[in-house]
Motif scaffolding. Sequence first.
Motif, short mmCIF file in Angstrom:
data_model
loop_
_atom_site.label_atom_id
_atom_site.label_comp_id
_atom_site.label_asym_id
_atom_site.label_seq_id
_atom_site.Cartn_x
_atom_site.Cartn_y
_atom_site.Cartn_z
N TYR A 70 37.20 70.14 62.32
CA TYR A 70 37.34 71.18 63.62
C TYR A 70 36.51 70.55 64.47
N LYS A 71 35.16 69.80 63.84
CA LYS A 71 34.79 68.73 64.75
C LYS A 71 35.14 68.08 65.28
N GLN A 72 36.71 67.28 65.40
CA GLN A 72 37.11 66.72 66.11
C GLN A 72 37.68 67.27 67.01
#
Length: 636
Positions: free
Chosen positions: A365-367
Amino acid sequence: MNLKKVEYIDHDTLIKKSWQRCRDSGLNHQSKPSIERLDVGDLSALLDEHELLIKTTHEEVIPYYENLLANSNSQVMLADSKGFIMNSWGEQRFKKQREEIFQTGSGWREDNLGTNAIGTAVKTGSLVQISQDEHFLIDNRFMTGSAAPIFGADREMLGVIDISSDTYLPDSHTLGMVKIMSQAIENQLIISHFKNQHFLLRFNTSPDNIDSQWSALIVFDETGLVISANRRAELVLASNLQLVNISTLFEINVNQLINQPEGFQVPLLTKKQFRVHGVLHKPQQDKPRVLDFRTLINKHSSSIHASQNNTLKLQELSLGDPVMAKAINQSERIIDKDIPILIRGETGVGKEIFVKALHQSSQRYKQNIITVNCAAIPHDLVESELFGYEKGAFTGSNIKGYIGMIRKADKGTLFLDEIGDMPLKVQARLLRVLQERRVTPLGSTESYPVDFKLISATNCHLKEAVLAGTFRQDLYYRVSGLNIELPALRHRTDRQQLIRFLLNHYAENQQHALITERVMQAFCQHPWPGNIRQLVSVIKIAQAMSGNEIIDWQHLPDDFFDDMDINESNITPFIKTKNESSLAGSSPLSHATTKTDADDIIALYQSLSCNISKTAKKLNISRNTVYKRLRDKGYK
């Protein structure tokens, strides 16, 4: 609007006919080019006549192609309808090879210069590319050119836009580029000419590319009379648009259309029964004040308004429908495993929202999540957009090259929307990437490793596309690990909960989230052919029209009721909640009368506890007719 037919012929035939015209003009391959130049007075008159065309090209189009001009030995030329150069942009070194023919005022007609991109485009009115050896005169075979005709608001040819170079130009990429440039100029000319006094309707088959240069554009007046249109509009609607009424093109009357809020997407059903997505722009002169809800969102934050910048997680999409719950639970088990996901569903069911929630719920999700709409990108440009390209790979390539969508998705999620529309040639390259987990940019011999979660979506049955030969079977088994079907809105049993969720999501004040019981009943019984996208559009329009009132019938667009005449068995009953009898925001309705008169539809409706279905059954008419009769009698 003077429509002009253009004869479309294949490339080889086009070249043969052009060469024959050259011979008929007395030329042979060894003939020296005859340079025709306008004198100072004629050139000045030409530039004055086409001032708007030159200015539009220079200010509205050329800035978007700075890489083409800065990083390649090529130039863009603008000629009038007779082939005389009016302006040019780009590499000066290229001009020095034959400086006299590239000067402003030089003519490029076939009978003087033989077969060439500008002259042949002028003669045929067609999009053309002339490679080096396809030039009739040997002296001109140092260059390659691609040209597209430009048509004005009256559909007469105004001129030609051309990209020429003395280096190799990839056919498909450069043709696609020059075609988009001509469309951009045509659209801007139409908009500039008509925007002050007339309505402009932009539309396309996908909601993602309404504002693109290849969207359809129609100009009409307050009576609905179509005054002008671009070529894309004629192609999408497959109709002659000359002075027809817009109500003969779409299932919507003129008053309904011109009263749509400006800037909102409007789902439109054509008379040929397929849906498009449009945005209406109203006349700019004496334009009434239009409320811009985006400014209100910034000024007035409300606890009831969910931030549209916050991506939802999967469980937030679970509102009670068992099919959706199954899709969510299956996805959660798979999302962090190396298994591709293929999502199928009708247009508008919320596939992209589901995918974004998937990504937000994953370990990635952070990418980046990179979305590629395979139907929205012109086929000529899909390869370079997906796989990237090396510097100098083709005319117009960035000096540093372009990384491509697939490499942008490295360590994140790659979402291929409408994958069924991907060209076969691109499918083969994508298959190789999925097999090797490496991508090779265009023009490069070096490959780069990639790691991404693959999610694809389609509104068609890919197995049928495989049988039809339009989708590769080996690629199908690469993208269809877990197959998920998102239900159509009419089949969801959580419609009431979903409607309330969306009302709250788009509300800008407390009143905007309130809805009367009869409107909620109508929403739950509506077939929603445009699915959630249509529901969101109706909610936005209703909230805009309601002001500070509770949303009721008079705030709904008229075409909402046009879809109500359907077989009730095609709609899955919704699950009634405990609070259904006391719906938030329901207006007090009279539930009893002292007299039941079968001829008085209002009295009958009230006597049946304001139940539309019972009223329709009692009178043996459709619910749609009940709605319309009640509205006609002024019942609110």
